[in-house]
Design a protein around this motif. Structure first.
Motif, mmCIF file in Angstrom:
data_model
loop_
_atom_site.group_PDB
_atom_site.id
_atom_site.type_symbol
_atom_site.label_atom_id
_atom_site.label_comp_id
_atom_site.label_asym_id
_atom_site.label_seq_id
_atom_site.Cartn_x
_atom_site.Cartn_y
_atom_site.Cartn_z
ATOM 1 N N ARG A 56 10.382 136.098 115.644
ATOM 2 C CA ARG A 56 11.477 137.397 115.372
ATOM 3 C C ARG A 56 10.706 138.982 116.180
ATOM 4 O O ARG A 56 11.746 139.759 116.319
ATOM 5 C CB ARG A 56 11.520 137.673 114.806
ATOM 6 C CG ARG A 56 12.351 136.234 113.203
ATOM 7 C CD ARG A 56 12.011 136.912 112.009
ATOM 8 N NE ARG A 56 13.291 135.850 111.133
ATOM 9 C CZ ARG A 56 13.538 135.370 109.779
ATOM 10 N NH1 ARG A 56 12.264 136.294 109.342
ATOM 11 N NH2 ARG A 56 14.166 134.629 109.229
ATOM 12 N N LYS A 134 26.685 127.618 107.585
ATOM 13 C CA LYS A 134 26.535 128.775 107.871
ATOM 14 C C LYS A 134 27.037 129.185 109.326
ATOM 15 O O LYS A 134 28.227 129.063 109.586
ATOM 16 C CB LYS A 134 24.859 128.007 109.075
ATOM 17 C CG LYS A 134 24.348 128.663 109.880
ATOM 18 C CD LYS A 134 22.683 128.008 110.722
ATOM 19 C CE LYS A 134 21.506 129.046 110.808
ATOM 20 N NZ LYS A 134 20.596 128.225 111.638
ATOM 21 N N PRO A 136 28.758 131.805 112.712
ATOM 22 C CA PRO A 136 28.304 131.086 113.948
ATOM 23 C C PRO A 136 27.364 131.697 114.431
ATOM 24 O O PRO A 136 26.936 133.329 114.385
ATOM 25 C CB PRO A 136 29.818 131.184 114.621
ATOM 26 C CG PRO A 136 30.631 130.993 113.674
ATOM 27 C CD PRO A 136 29.945 131.611 111.995
ATOM 28 N N SER A 137 25.757 131.404 115.094
ATOM 29 C CA SER A 137 24.960 132.438 115.431
ATOM 30 C C SER A 137 24.514 130.922 116.761
ATOM 31 O O SER A 137 24.418 129.839 116.920
ATOM 32 C CB SER A 137 24.012 132.241 114.724
ATOM 33 O OG SER A 137 23.441 131.339 114.528
ATOM 34 N N PRO A 138 23.490 131.539 117.820
ATOM 35 C CA PRO A 138 23.557 133.588 117.881
ATOM 36 C C PRO A 138 24.932 133.439 118.283
ATOM 37 O O PRO A 138 25.251 133.453 119.405
ATOM 38 C CB PRO A 138 22.125 133.591 119.163
ATOM 39 C CG PRO A 138 22.300 132.658 120.066
ATOM 40 C CD PRO A 138 23.299 131.305 118.461
ATOM 41 N N ILE A 139 24.875 135.239 118.298
ATOM 42 C CA ILE A 139 26.270 136.152 118.229
ATOM 43 C C ILE A 139 27.093 136.031 119.393
ATOM 44 O O ILE A 139 27.282 135.791 119.967
ATOM 45 C CB ILE A 139 26.242 136.983 117.980
ATOM 46 C CG1 ILE A 139 26.165 137.219 116.496
ATOM 47 C CG2 ILE A 139 27.149 138.128 118.566
ATOM 48 C CD1 ILE A 139 26.088 138.572 115.266
ATOM 49 N N GLU A 140 25.456 136.147 120.843
ATOM 50 C CA GLU A 140 25.558 136.060 122.143
ATOM 51 C C GLU A 140 26.185 134.833 122.799
ATOM 52 O O GLU A 140 27.389 135.509 123.550
ATOM 53 C CB GLU A 140 23.928 136.959 122.731
ATOM 54 C CG GLU A 140 24.077 137.053 123.925
ATOM 55 C CD GLU A 140 24.773 138.032 125.156
ATOM 56 O OE1 GLU A 140 25.666 138.126 125.657
ATOM 57 O OE2 GLU A 140 24.900 139.461 123.775
ATOM 58 N N ASN A 143 29.425 133.587 119.740
ATOM 59 C CA ASN A 143 30.662 134.432 119.485
ATOM 60 C C ASN A 143 30.705 135.217 120.512
ATOM 61 O O ASN A 143 32.196 135.342 120.421
ATOM 62 C CB ASN A 143 30.311 135.730 118.301
ATOM 63 C CG ASN A 143 29.455 134.968 116.845
ATOM 64 O OD1 ASN A 143 29.061 133.921 116.644
ATOM 65 N ND2 ASN A 143 30.559 135.176 115.904
ATOM 66 N N LYS A 150 27.674 126.707 118.022
ATOM 67 C CA LYS A 150 27.524 127.094 116.122
ATOM 68 C C LYS A 150 26.087 126.478 116.414
ATOM 69 O O LYS A 150 26.054 124.682 115.781
ATOM 70 C CB LYS A 150 27.965 126.748 115.363
ATOM 71 C CG LYS A 150 27.413 126.973 113.567
ATOM 72 C CD LYS A 150 28.419 127.658 112.972
ATOM 73 C CE LYS A 150 29.314 126.694 112.014
ATOM 74 N NZ LYS A 150 29.673 126.565 111.023
ATOM 75 N N ASP A 151 24.986 126.784 115.594
ATOM 76 C CA ASP A 151 23.827 125.899 115.094
ATOM 77 C C ASP A 151 23.338 125.500 114.419
ATOM 78 O O ASP A 151 23.202 127.530 113.479
ATOM 79 C CB ASP A 151 22.548 126.860 115.559
ATOM 80 C CG ASP A 151 21.278 126.405 115.712
ATOM 81 O OD1 ASP A 151 20.845 125.468 114.886
ATOM 82 O OD2 ASP A 151 19.995 126.858 115.737
#
Length: 327
Positions: A56, A134, A136-140, A143, A150-151
């Motif tokens: 992070r 969970k 949907p990610s990561p957004i970039e 999405n 989706k991870d």
């Protein structure tokens, strides 16, 4: 001989103890300082979900991957002496993308390799936790650009000191399928003994009722608790709940499978102390270690369900003041 909680805490400063229950103690400290103080060969199970601070805070290239691995290996080394030869270390480690790139970090696999090849753990089995809730990610990449799926799966490494750690699969058996239930009613009539293409022999032994089917290593649990007792009470007290909580079902699976009554369960990154609460409910002794005093204090709420809010506020105040109450 089972060591008492007093025996386990004999070398741990009272100032680091946050609260106790009938079966366990919450500690506020760095686990690397506490684990060497535990008696050797005293812990039956360490189950935990490490934080990902390097992911992070920094761009996650090779250098950071190895820094994260080295950081986590330090904890695993400290844990090894405390574990019994029949004990297990279970690590839930989520995946991640490298910063700014649609390619995956390898940190969880590098951790596994380091723990086996450099520290001397054995990989008893790999598990995968599928978080059915969970987002949907990561957004970039999912999405916006829609170039990745989706991870939704975490790796969970079941590690041990020896080839044969304590394990009992009966408590984690799952309901039989409808076809298996039909087979159990009439094994002779369901199919004739034969040899499958794979070479496996199918015969009468498959008609034995064992109380349920063996689980697979894909664990499907939603992490969707948004208004449970812990979160709701944190809001009522004007506090922010711990942001990264795994569902109780995840540690519960391993506590049931790898320990028995009165065994000692430890969480070295306890957060909101889901593990300790599960261990208490299942009749295990527990020790939970969390470096953040704020989160360690708040985790006391998990053990006050059924009490009036005024009483919870009073006991929580005692926890925050450092009086280490028994809940």
């Amino acid at each position: 001989m089972i060591m008492t909680q007093a025996d386990l805490l004999a070398k741990i400063a009272h100032s680091s103890r946050v609260y106790t229950t009938g079966s366990g103690t919450q500690i506020c400290a760095d686990s690397r300082e506490i684990l060497p103080k535990l008696p050797a060969n005293s812990v039956d199970l360490i189950v935990t979900s490490p934080p990902f601070p390097l992911l992070r805070k920094k761009e996650y290239g090779n250098e950071d991957q190895h820094a994260y691995v080295d950081w986590l290996v330090d904890f695993a080394k400290a844990a090894k002496d405390a574990l019994k030869d029949t004990g297990s270390l279970v690590l839930d480690i989520g995946g991640a993308y490298q910063k700014g790139r649609p390619v995956r970090s390898l940190h969880q696999y590098l951790v596994l390799i380091a723990l086996v090849e450099n520290v001397g753990y054995e990989l008893a089995e790999e598990f995968y936790w599928y978080n059915t809730a969970k987002l949907p990610s990561p957004i970039e990449w999912v999405n916006k650009r829609k170039i990745r799926v989706k991870d939704a799966v975490n790796t969970v490494w079941w590690l041990s000191k020896t080839d044969f750690p304590k394990v009992n699969l009966d408590p984690v058996r799952v309901p039989y399928s409808q076809s298996m239930k039909r087979l159990l009613k009439n094994p002779e009539g369901y199919y004739k003994p034969k040899l499958r293409d794979s070479g496996h022999a199918i015969g009468k032994a498959f008609g034995q009722d064992n109380g349920g089917a063996l689980p697979s290593n894909l664990l499907s649990y939603p992490n969707s608790d948004s208004n449970g007792f812990y979160i709701r009470t944190c809001k009522q007290l004007g506090q922010r709940a711990h942001p990264a909580r795994f569902p109780a079902a995840l540690p519960e699976f391993f506590v049931k499978m790898l320990t028995e009554k009165d065994d000692l369960v430890v969480d070295i990154f306890s957060g909101s102390n889901t593990t300790g609460r599960v261990a208490e409910r299942l009749g295990r002794r527990w020790l939970s270690i969390e470096e953040s005093r704020e989160y360690a204090d708040l985790s006391s709420i998990r053990f006050m369900e059924g009490r009036e809010l005024d009483e919870i506020r009073e006991v929580y105040g005692a926890v925050k003041s450092g009086r280490c109450p028994q809940l």
